[in-house]
Enzyme design. Structure first.
Site, PDB file in Angstrom:
ATOM      1  CD  GLU A 182      -1.960  -2.320   1.220  1.00  0.00           C
ATOM      2  OE1 GLU A 182      -0.866  -2.686   1.669  1.00  0.00           O
ATOM      3  OE2 GLU A 182      -2.883  -3.132   0.938  1.00  0.00           O
ATOM      4  CG  HIS A 187     -10.810  -6.444   7.371  1.00  0.00           C
ATOM      5  ND1 HIS A 187      -9.591  -6.616   7.983  1.00  0.00           N
ATOM      6  CD2 HIS A 187     -10.634  -6.848   6.091  1.00  0.00           C
ATOM      7  CE1 HIS A 187      -8.723  -7.123   7.111  1.00  0.00           C
ATOM      8  NE2 HIS A 187      -9.335  -7.271   5.962  1.00  0.00           N
TER       9      HIS A 187
HETATM   10  C1  LIG Z   1      -2.635  -4.680   4.191  1.00  0.00           C
HETATM   11  C2  LIG Z   1      -3.682  -5.457   3.476  1.00  0.00           C
HETATM   12  N1  LIG Z   1      -3.867  -5.256   2.149  1.00  0.00           N
HETATM   13  C3  LIG Z   1      -4.811  -5.921   1.478  1.00  0.00           C
HETATM   14  C4  LIG Z   1      -5.620  -6.833   2.115  1.00  0.00           C
HETATM   15  C5  LIG Z   1      -6.729  -7.594   1.355  1.00  0.00           C
HETATM   16  N2  LIG Z   1      -6.299  -9.003   1.213  1.00  0.00           N
HETATM   17  C6  LIG Z   1      -6.697  -9.943   2.084  1.00  0.00           C
HETATM   18  S1  LIG Z   1      -5.971 -11.431   1.748  1.00  0.00           S
HETATM   19  C7  LIG Z   1      -5.141 -10.810   0.429  1.00  0.00           C
HETATM   20  C8  LIG Z   1      -4.248 -11.708  -0.369  1.00  0.00           C
HETATM   21  C9  LIG Z   1      -3.101 -12.212   0.456  1.00  0.00           C
HETATM   22  O1  LIG Z   1      -2.409 -13.186  -0.266  1.00  0.00           O
HETATM   23  P1  LIG Z   1      -1.369 -14.146   0.449  1.00  0.00           P
HETATM   24  O2  LIG Z   1      -0.472 -13.333   1.314  1.00  0.00           O
HETATM   25  O3  LIG Z   1      -0.710 -14.954  -0.600  1.00  0.00           O
HETATM   26  O4  LIG Z   1      -2.210 -15.071   1.428  1.00  0.00           O
HETATM   27  P2  LIG Z   1      -3.362 -16.094   1.006  1.00  0.00           P
HETATM   28  O5  LIG Z   1      -4.645 -15.321   0.987  1.00  0.00           O
HETATM   29  O6  LIG Z   1      -3.007 -16.666  -0.331  1.00  0.00           O
HETATM   30  O7  LIG Z   1      -3.388 -17.149   2.086  1.00  0.00           O
HETATM   31  C10 LIG Z   1      -5.424  -9.454   0.250  1.00  0.00           C
HETATM   32  C11 LIG Z   1      -4.872  -8.606  -0.828  1.00  0.00           C
HETATM   33  C12 LIG Z   1      -5.422  -7.011   3.510  1.00  0.00           C
HETATM   34  N3  LIG Z   1      -6.195  -7.829   4.221  1.00  0.00           N
HETATM   35  N4  LIG Z   1      -4.431  -6.321   4.143  1.00  0.00           N
END
Ligand SMILES: Cc1ncc(C[n+]2csc(CCOP(=O)(O)OP(=O)(O)O)c2C)c(N)n1
Ligand SMILES: Cc1ncc(C[n+]2csc(CCOP(=O)(O)OP(=O)(O)O)c2C)c(N)n1
Ligand SMILES: [Mg+2]
Ligand SMILES: [Mg+2]
Lengths: 325, 351, 351, 325
Positions: free
Chosen positions: A57, A126
Site C-alpha cells: 500500500e 476491517h
Molecule cells: C494490508 C492489506 N492489504 C490488502 C488486504 C486484502 N487481502 C486480504 S488477503 C489478500 C491476499 C493475500 O495473499 P497471500 O499473502 O498470498 O495469502 P493467502 O490469501 O493466499 O493465504 C489481500 C490482498 C489485507 N487484508 N491487508
C-alpha cells in the site's frame, strides 16, 4: 444504475477522455476489483492503464504521487480504507505536502479511492470509517459520496482536479441504485452540499452512508413524530460547504450530525465546533452527534448492529433536542 | 578496484569545479547556521562530493533525480543556482522553494531535480512513480534515486524494488553508503552489510562503486543508467563513501573514533581528484587554486543574495496549500491567519 | 524431492486425523456460511492441510504460533476446541474470542496460538516481538510465523527479516506459497518467484518444502525450528502448496483455469497421505473411513455447540476495549451504548 | 530538573523497578537519543534493555506489540511524531485492537513515546502536532505532558499501565525546567486534569506545549485586561478528565481551547463539541479555538512564527468571547 456501476462509468469516461489517467491497485484487473468497481476496464484499456499491483500500500500510493508529479493522473485503489494506515505517510507527508513544501513548483493530481464502512461483519481491522482522519489534513481534498450520481460526478471531478484527493466510498452503498446523469461532461464539483430533504424543525447532517440513514430517520420523524427535518449531505469534507449547513441551522435552530466513525475527534465533533462558533445565537439545543461506538468493530452480528448508527438512534437524538423546549 | 582513466580535460575540470563548489557552499552553509542565519536541521554531505558529482553527471538533462534531506550537493550539481539554494536555507522568498521547504526540502522542476525529502525511505516509491511515467509515456528518460544505507532498512525499499523489477521500470536506486544511519553504524543496523546484494531477492541486480572516486562512481552509475534505460530494468548501485561532518549540525559524534574519521579524510575526494588532475597535467597548481577562488566567490555572492532577499510576506502564508480554482476557492478554517478563507464567519465580525 | 519415510504409526495416524478434521471442519464452515450462520469473510485453507499440520506438529507446546486471516486450521492443529472455533464463526459468546474476532481473528493464549490477523504482513513484526521475548527471558521457545506469498511483498517483510537476523531471534518465517495473492498469481506479484531466496539479502537463509507433503513440511520446519532455537537465528521456509477453494467465499476464480485446479487437486494431501498409510499398512481402509467418520462427528458436535451458544449480550459491547482499573475507570463517550462511561452527561438526563 | 531529565529519570526508575521494562528505538543507545532523553541508559542497563534499531518504524512498534503480548513491557521511542504515520497500522489495527478483537485474552502493555511540535524551523514533514490523530482511537491511552513533573509522573504511570499508550512529548519542552518529586513511587495517574491557574472569567484549556502558552496568556490577560482566566491542562486525552473542564466552564461560562495541531477535527473541535453538549446552558459565548494553521508547517521563520499559536492569539480569542456581552 448502481453506485458501483456509476464509479465504473466515471473511470471509463475519464480514461477515455484523458490518456494520462490510469489505474493502479490490488486485484483491480484480472480479479476485476474486490468490489468489482473496475470490472471490465482491464479488458477495455489494457494492462498499461489498468495495473494490478503487489500488496504494498505505502509504495503504490507513493508511486502514484511520483507519477502525478511528472504528468500523469493516477487513480490508486486501496482495496479498503482499513489498509490506508499503511499508506498514511505517503498520503500526508508526501501527497498532501509536496506542493506546499516545494513552493508551488509542482502539483499532485492523484486520486486515492478506498471503500469504508461496517455492516458486513468484517470485524475489527476491517470495518473502519475514517473520513475524520483525512479531513484533518491540509493539502488533501476529501469526498464522501452517498449516491450513485455523486459517486460518478465527484469521481470525475476528483480525477480532473489538480489536487490530491482521498475519495472515500462505502461498501454498503456499492449495491445501491439511483439515477445517474449519463452526460459524460456532468461533473459534481467539490464544496457543494446537497439538501436531500427540506425541513424546518431540525438540520440533520449525514456523512457517507449515514446520509442515507439520516433520510430514512427524517421520514420516520415526519411520519411518527411530526418533526420536519432538513437533511444535508456535505458530499465533500474538504472543501466543506459550511454555508449551506449554517443557513439551514439558522432556520431550524437545531443540528444533529450522523457519522459511522468513532466519536472522539470525528466529523460530528468538527461540525459541532464550527456550527456553534458560527451560529451560536441560533442554536436552541446543543449540536448533537450520532456516531459509531468508541471501540474496534465487533464481528458478532448483534454487537455490530448496535455499534454503528441506525435510524432509531438518529430519531432519538433529534427528539432529544426538543426535550428542553 | 582498477584505477579509472580520466575523462577529457574539460570534463575533468568541470567535475572538480562542481565538487569544489559543493564543498565551499556547504562549509559556508555551516558557518551561516552557526550564525543562526540558517535554521532547522542542516545535513552536510561534506566528504560525499565524488558520489554526488560522479552520479549526477551520469544523468541526461531529461532524466529525473530525486534525493533526501542531504541534497544541497545534488541541487548544485544539477545546476540549481547557488544563490537560490542559499536563499532557501535562509528561508527567503527567493529561495528555490520560496523558503517553504528549507534545507531538507530542495526542489528544482526545470532541472528535473525532483526534490529532497525528509522522510527516510519516503522517496523510493516516488522515484518508481517517476520511472513509471517515463515508461508510460514511452520516453528514454531514466530516474536516479539517492538514499542512504539506513534507508535500505525501511519497508519501502523492498516494496519499491519488487515493483520496479516486476514492471521493468527505468530507475537506478543509489544507496549512498556513508557507513552510518545517524549514529548507528552499518553493521549495527543491517544484518547484511553488502547493501548492493540486498536487491537480488527482489530481482534487482546490484553494483558497487568507490564513492570516494568520482570516475568510478560516474562509470558505474552510467552503466547502471544504461541498463535501466536500454534493458528496461532497475539496478541498485551502492556507493561506498563517508560523511566527514556530523549527521547534522548538532552531533557530538560519540559513535565513531577520531582515527576512523582521519583515515577517511585522508581520502578526501577533492584532494585526491585535484592532485590527480595536477599530476596528469590537466591543471596547474595556480589553476587549481583559481577553481577554489571562483567557488568561494560564487558562494560569497550566494550569501549576499540570500541576505538581500526578503522574507516571504505573511499574506503569502497560505499560498500553494492547494491549487485554487473552481473547486477549491478557499476553505473553511477557524484560523485568523487564513486570509480569504473565513467565508461564513460573519457572525464573528467582532472577533 | 526424495520421498520421506513415515513417522511412527501413532504419529502418522494423528496427522491424518488432524488433517481430516481441518478439512471436514472447513467444508462445514463453508456450508454454514452459505446458510448465513457465519458472516463476514471466510477464508478456507482447503488443500493446505499438509502445510498446516506438518509445520504445526514441528512445534513444542511452549513455542509461539502466529498466523493470518486463514487460520482455522492452525487453531485446530494447535488443539483449540473445534466447538469454540465454530462458535467464533457463529459470532457466539462461547467462541474463542467471545465472537469479537470472527474467522479472521482467532486466538488461543493457553495453546500459544497467538492469533490470526487481518492485515496482510501485519503479523511479521509481532512474531519477531514474540521471539524477542523468548530471547529476552532466555527461554528455549521459538516462534513460527505463517503468512502468504502475497504478504512477502509488504514492507514489514524486509524490515522484520532484517531485524530478526540482526538480533539473532529464534523465529521461523513460513511463507505458505499457494500460488496466489487473492486473484494475483505469484509471477504477477513477485519479481522473484523463488520466495525462499528473498530473505538472503537480509541475512535470513531459506529452505523450501513440498507443502502438499506433510512429512516433508514437518521435516523441513523441524530443521528450521532447530536452527532458530539452537543457532539463534531466523530461517525462512517456503511451502509450495495450493488452495483448492476461492480466496474467500465470494470468488468467481476467473484468474485460474479449471485444469490447473484439477492438477493440484490430484495431489490432495488427504488422499495421498491416506493412501500411503493404507499402502504401508499403517491403516486399513475401514480404519481410514473411521477417521473420517469421527472427524464428521466432531464437526457435527461443534456446529451443535455453536448453535446452542448464546450471542454476546448487548451490555458486553464495551468489554475489553481497555484493561479497566485505577487509570481507566471508563472514559468519555458521547455514545448512548456505552454503559457507565457517561460521567458528566448529567445535563442530558433527558436525552 | 528539565523535562528531558524527568523523562530520563522515569525510564531509569521503571527499568530498575521492573526487569521486563526495556527500550527500543532509533539511535536511543550509542547516540544517546536524538533529544538525549535516553542519555546514559545504555551504559547503565546494557544493550539487552536499551536497543538501537534500524530505521523501520512500523516494525519496531509491531515488535513492541508482540513483546508486550508475551510478557514484556516495551517502551518504544519514535524519534519524532512525524514518523509515526509509518507505524499507524501497528498502532491502530494491532496495538489498540488486539485485546478487544481477541475477546480480552491478552493485554498489550506497550508505551510508544514520541516528541511533537513546531518552532525549530524543521519545516513541512518535520513539525507536526498530532495528538488529535491518536485521541480518536479507542483502545489507546494518550498522554500530552506539559511539565517536567507530569512528564515523569505520567511516563511512570504509562509504563505500569496494562493498556497501549501513545505518549506525546514536545520538542520545545525538553529544555524546560520545573520541580519534580524525586520519590520513585510518585506516579501521575491518567485522567486527572491539572488546574494550572485559578480564575473566574474564562476557562482556557491548553494542550501539550500550548498549556504553557495558555498560562502566559492568562497572566497577560490579568495584567493588561483585568480578566482572570482559569487555565486547565488535561494532561491526558484518553482518558479525558472532562469533569474538571466542565466544572470550570460552568463557573466561567466561557471556554477557549489552545492546541498546536491543525484546526479541522482537532482536540479543540472535540472539546468544543463535548463542552457545548454538556454545558450548553452555561455558555455565554461559543467555545473558541486557537490552533495551528491549516497548512504544512513552513520552514521560513516569520511564516512559522505565525503558523502556530502564541500568547497574542490566545488573548485575542479570549477577549473575543466578551465582545458580545
Ligand atoms: C494490508 C492489506 N492489504 C490488502 C488486504 C486484502 N487481502 C486480504 S488477503 C489478500 C491476499 C493475500 O495473499 P497471500 O499473502 O498470498 O495469502 P493467502 O490469501 O493466499 O493465504 C489481500 C490482498 C489485507 N487484508 N491487508
Ligand atoms: C522515517 C524516518 N525515520 C527517522 C528519521 C530521522 N532520521 C533522519 S536522517 C536519519 C538517518 C538516515 O541514515 P541514512 O539513510 O544512512 O542517510 P544519511 O543520513 O547517512 O545520509 C534518521 C534516522 C526520518 N527523517 N525519517
Ligand atoms: Mg548513511
Ligand atoms: Mg497466497
Amino acid at each position: 444504475m448502481r453506485y458501483r456501476e456509476a464509479l465504473n462509468a466515471a473511470l471509463r469516461e475519464e480514461m477515455t477522455r484523458d490518456e494520462t489517467v490510469f489505474l493502479m491497485g490490488e486485484d483491480i484487473g484480472v480479479f476485476q476489483g474486490a468490489f468489482k468497481v473496475t470490472a471490465g476496464l482491464l479488458e477495455e484499456f489494457g494492462d498499461k492503464r489498468v495495473r494490478d499491483t503487489p500488496i504494498s500500500e505505502n509504495t503504490i500510493v507513493g508511486m502514484g504521487v511520483g507519477a502525478a508529479m511528472t504528468g500523469l493522473r493516477p487513480v490508486v485503489e486501496l482495496m479498503t480504507i482499513n489498509f490506508s494506515l499503511l499508506a498514511m505517510d505517503q498520503i500526508v507527508n508526501h501527497a498532501a505536502h509536496i506542493r506546499y513544501m516545494f513552493g508551488g513548483q509542482v502539483k499532485v493530481p492523484l486520486v486515492v479511492r478506498m471503500p469504508q464502512g461496517a455492516g458486513h461483519q468484517l470485524g475489527p481491522t476491517h470495518s473502519h470509517s475514517w473520513e475524520a482522519l483525512f479531513l484533518q489534513v491540509p493539502g488533501l481534498l476529501v469526498a464522501v459520496p452517498s449516491t450513485p450520481a455523486d459517486a460518478k460526478g465527484l469521481l470525475k471531478a476528483a480525477i480532473r482536479d489538480d489536487n490530491p484527493v482521498v475519495f472515500i466510498e462505502h461498501e454498503y452503498l456499492y449495491g445501491q441504485r439511483g439515477d445517474v446523469p449519463d452526460d459524460a461532461d456532468h461533473v459534481q464539483r467539490f464544496g457543494q452540499a446537497a439538501i436531500r430533504r427540506e425541513g424546518t424543525d431540525v438540520t440533520i447532517v449525514g456523512i457517507s452512508r449515514q446520509a442515507v440513514t439520516a433520510q430514512r430517520a427524517a421520514d420516520q420523524l415526519a411520519a411518527e413524530h411530526d418533526v420536519e427535518a432538513e437533511v444535508i449531505d456535505p458530499r465533500t469534507l474538504r472543501p466543506l460547504d459550511l454555508d449551506t449547513i449554517l443557513a439551514s441551522v439558522r432556520r431550524t435552530n437545531r443540528c444533529i450530525v450522523v457519522e459511522e466513525g468513532w466519536p472522539h475527534g470525528g466529523v460530528g465533533a468538527n461540525l459541532a465546533a464550527l456550527v456553534q462558533e458560527q451560529a451560536f445565537d441560533h442554536l436552541d439545543a446543543p449540536v448533537g452527534r450520532v456516531t459509531g461506538a468508541d471501540l474496534p468493530m465487533p464481528y458478532s452480528k448483534p454487537l455490530e448492529e448496535i455499534a454503528y448508527p441506525h435510524e432509531p438512534q438518529v430519531v432519538q437524538a433529534v427528539l432529544a433536542t426538543f426535550r428542553d423546549v | 578496484m582498477a584505477e579509472r582513466s580520466l575523462p577529457s580535460p574539460d570534463v575533468a575540470r568541470e567535475w572538480l569545479e562542481t565538487m569544489t563548489l559543493i564543498r565551499r557552499f556547504e562549509e559556508r552553509a555551516g558557518e551561516m547556521y552557526a550564525k543562526a542565519k540558517v535554521g532547522g536541521f542542516l545535513h552536510l554531505a561534506i566528504g560525499e562530493e565524488a558520489t554526488i558529482v560522479g552520479s549526477v553527471r551520469a544523468l541526461r538533462d531529461q532524466d529525473y533525480l530525486i534525493s533526501t534531506y542531504r541534497s544541497h550537493g545534488h541541487a548544485l550539481a544539477r545546476g540549481t543556482e547557488p544563490e537560490k539554494v542559499m536563499a532557501e536555507l535562509f528561508g527567503k522568498e527567493d529561495g528555490v522553494c520560496r523558503g517553504r521547504g528549507g534545507s531538507m526540502h530542495m526542489f528544482d522542476l526545470p532541472r528535473r531535480f525532483m526534490g529532497g525529502y525528509g522522510i527516510v525511505g519516503g522517496n523510493l516509491p516516488l522515484a518508481a512513480g517517476m520511472a513509471l511515467t517515463s515508461d508510460y509515456l514511452g520516453t528514454q528518460d531514466a530516474t536516479l534515486c539517492q538514499f542512504g544505507d539506513g534507508a535500505s532498512n525501511q519497508g519501502t525499499f523492498g516494496e519499491t524494488l519488487n515493483l520496479a523489477a516486476l514492471w521493468r521500470l527505468p530507475v537506478v536506486f543509489m544507496v549512498t553508503n556513508n557507513q552510518f544511519g545517524m549514529g548507528t553504524s552499518l553493521e549495527r543496523h543491517s544484518a547484511v552489510t553488502d547493501l548492493f546484494k540486498r536487491g537480488e531477492g527482489y530481482g534487482v541486480p546490484g553494483m558497487r562503486c568507490d564513492g570516494m572516486d568520482v570516475m568510478d562512481t560516474h562509470h558505474t552509475t552510467q552503466e547502471a543508467l544504461r541498463q535501466a534505460r536500454e534493458e528496461r530494468r532497475p539496478v541498485l548501485v551502492e556507493a561506498i563513501t563517508y560523511r566527514f561532518r556530523g549527521h547534522s549540525m548538532a552531533d557530538p559524534e560519540e559513535y565513531r573514533t577520531k582515527e576512523q574519521v582521519a583515515q577517511w579524510r585522508a581520502r578526501d575526494p577533492l584532494t585526491t581528484f585535484g592532485d590527480r588532475l595536477v599530476t596528469e597535467g590537466v591543471l596547474t597548481e595556480p589553476q587549481r587554486e583559481e577553481i577554489d577562488r571562483v567557488a568561494n566567490e560564487t558562494v560569497d555572492a550566494a550569501v549576499q543574495f540570500a541576505e538581500d532577499s526578503p522574507f516571504p510576506p505573511p499574506e503569502s502564508l497560505y499560498d500553494d496549500v492547494y491549487v485554487l480554482g473552481d473547486q477549491v476557492q478557499g476553505w473553511y478554517s477557524i484560523d485568523e491567519r487564513a486570509a480569504g478563507v473565513h467565508k461564513g464567519e460573519d457572525e464573528r465580525e467582532w472577533a
